[in-house]
Design an enzyme around this catalytic site. Structure first.
Site, short mmCIF file in Angstrom:
data_model
loop_
_atom_site.label_atom_id
_atom_site.label_comp_id
_atom_site.label_asym_id
_atom_site.label_seq_id
_atom_site.Cartn_x
_atom_site.Cartn_y
_atom_site.Cartn_z
N HIS A 178 -31.33 -55.75 12.74
CA HIS A 178 -32.27 -55.12 13.68
C HIS A 178 -33.30 -54.33 12.85
O HIS A 178 -32.94 -53.76 11.81
CB HIS A 178 -31.55 -54.11 14.59
CG HIS A 178 -30.91 -54.69 15.81
ND1 HIS A 178 -29.71 -54.23 16.30
CD2 HIS A 178 -31.32 -55.66 16.68
CE1 HIS A 178 -29.39 -54.90 17.40
NE2 HIS A 178 -30.35 -55.77 17.66
N CYS A 278 -29.29 -46.36 16.54
CA CYS A 278 -28.73 -47.33 17.49
C CYS A 278 -28.19 -46.64 18.74
O CYS A 278 -28.22 -47.22 19.83
CB CYS A 278 -27.59 -48.11 16.85
SG CYS A 278 -28.06 -49.08 15.43
N1 ARG Z 1 -22.60 -54.37 17.49
C1 ARG Z 1 -23.95 -54.20 17.89
C2 ARG Z 1 -24.69 -55.51 17.77
O1 ARG Z 1 -24.42 -56.24 16.86
C3 ARG Z 1 -24.63 -53.13 17.10
C4 ARG Z 1 -26.00 -52.79 17.55
C5 ARG Z 1 -26.68 -51.78 16.69
N2 ARG Z 1 -27.90 -51.32 17.27
C6 ARG Z 1 -29.06 -51.17 16.66
N3 ARG Z 1 -30.03 -50.63 17.31
N4 ARG Z 1 -29.26 -51.60 15.45
O2 ARG Z 1 -25.52 -55.86 18.56
#
Ligand code: ARG
Length: 289
Positions: A178, A278
């Site tokens: 991300h 996150c």
């Molecule tokens: N387990 C989640 C996923 O893989 C983690 C998300 C993390 N969020 C972020 N904004 N980077 O989607």
């Protein structure tokens, strides 16, 4: 535009702005599937510990005077704690999320319901996108990540929704899947017309890196060590920057620039591949004079 003074000699005074955020308690948090390299469903997680660590983040935001909203966690959606992915909110409009993996797809409508119930106009997404995980407002521009989760067609969609310039950045390392794992927005409001960022160079392809260097010549370049514990996944009010406690070099870099780093330990939530940012959806409330 004149060049800002070198940050190492004189750190400019930083101004905190009151932030309004949306968060989700990790009541149902666990790692039961693997959709990023951080997740190991075969290893145990401690939900009570996740809740306690998340609460320290809430307490930190409270101390900083933030306006904090909460969305109810839903059983069976263990990743809902990562509120940043729930959408992107700006100018009173919520652009909904459409998750890449089926495990998280029900979160999209759940967050859209919350946005509607709280007076926001919802722009329903057609294209796959994971909200503020991949969309970061920097000044007037939206930096938009692609490569792992959000489809680049969502960059065109979000540009139409807000009528703003959207800069596509391509992520190349699956550990930084991300955009908010590879870029930290340091100034939620521009300072003298400039909003700065910190980023991890190796997370981007050459063209994206060239774009970042051109737009942010004064950016903080994060170390691999700090990025490897999601140190960049941080949240700034313009003065105070809430970061992973273990990101000590990043903390020092921030201090040199006149920011006040505040470390929190979210080790349990790191097992799901997420950190401070996150867990934080910036609602960018519309200014009312
Ligand atoms: N387990 C989640 C996923 O893989 C983690 C998300 C993390 N969020 C972020 N904004 N980077 O989607």
């Amino acid at each position: 535009m004149s060049n800002p003074a070198p940050a190492t000699t004189t750190a400019p005074a930083r101004t905190a702005t009151k932030r309004t955020v949306l968060m989700c308690k990790p009541t149902h948090y666990t790692v039961s599937y693997r959709i990023n390299p951080w997740m190991h469903p075969e290893e145990p997680t401690d939900t009570a510990k996740a809740v306690a660590q998340w609460q320290t983040l809430v307490d930190t935001y409270e101390r900083l005077g933030f306006d904090i909203h909460f969305i109810d966690p839903i059983e069976g959606l263990p990743d809902m704690v990562y509120a940043a992915n729930g959408g992107f909110v700006l100018d009173g409009v919520a652009y909904g999320a459409k998750f890449q993996y089926p495990e998280r797809q029900p979160e999209g409508p759940a967050y859209m319901d919350w946005f509607r119930e709280h007076g926001l106009r919802v722009a329903e997404p057609v294209e796959t996108n994971e909200g503020e995980g991949d969309f970061l407002l920097v000044g007037d521009v939206i930096l938009a990540g692609t490569g792992f989760r959000s489809d680049s067609t969502s960059h065109e969609e979000i540009a139409r929704v807000y009528g703003r310039e959207v800069v596509t950045l391509k992520l190349v390392n699956p550990a930084f899947y991300h955009l908010d794992t590879a870029i930290a927005v340091l100034d939620p409001e521009p300072v003298d017309g400039v909003a700065n960022i910190a980023y991890l160079e190796s997370a981007f392809d050459e063209a994206s890196l060239a774009e970042l260097r051109r737009r942010f010549p004064d950016a903080i370049i994060a170390t691999e060590e700090d990025a490897a514990i999601l140190g960049l996944n941080s949240y700034s009010d313009g003065h105070n920057v809430v970061i992973a406690a273990r990101a000590t070099t990043f903390a020092e870099q921030l201090r040199q620039r006149g920011y006040n780093p505040i470390g929190v330990d979210l080790s349990e939530l790191l097992l799901g591949g997420g950190g401070v940012k996150c867990c934080t959806l910036d609602l960018h409330p519309v200014e009312t004079a």
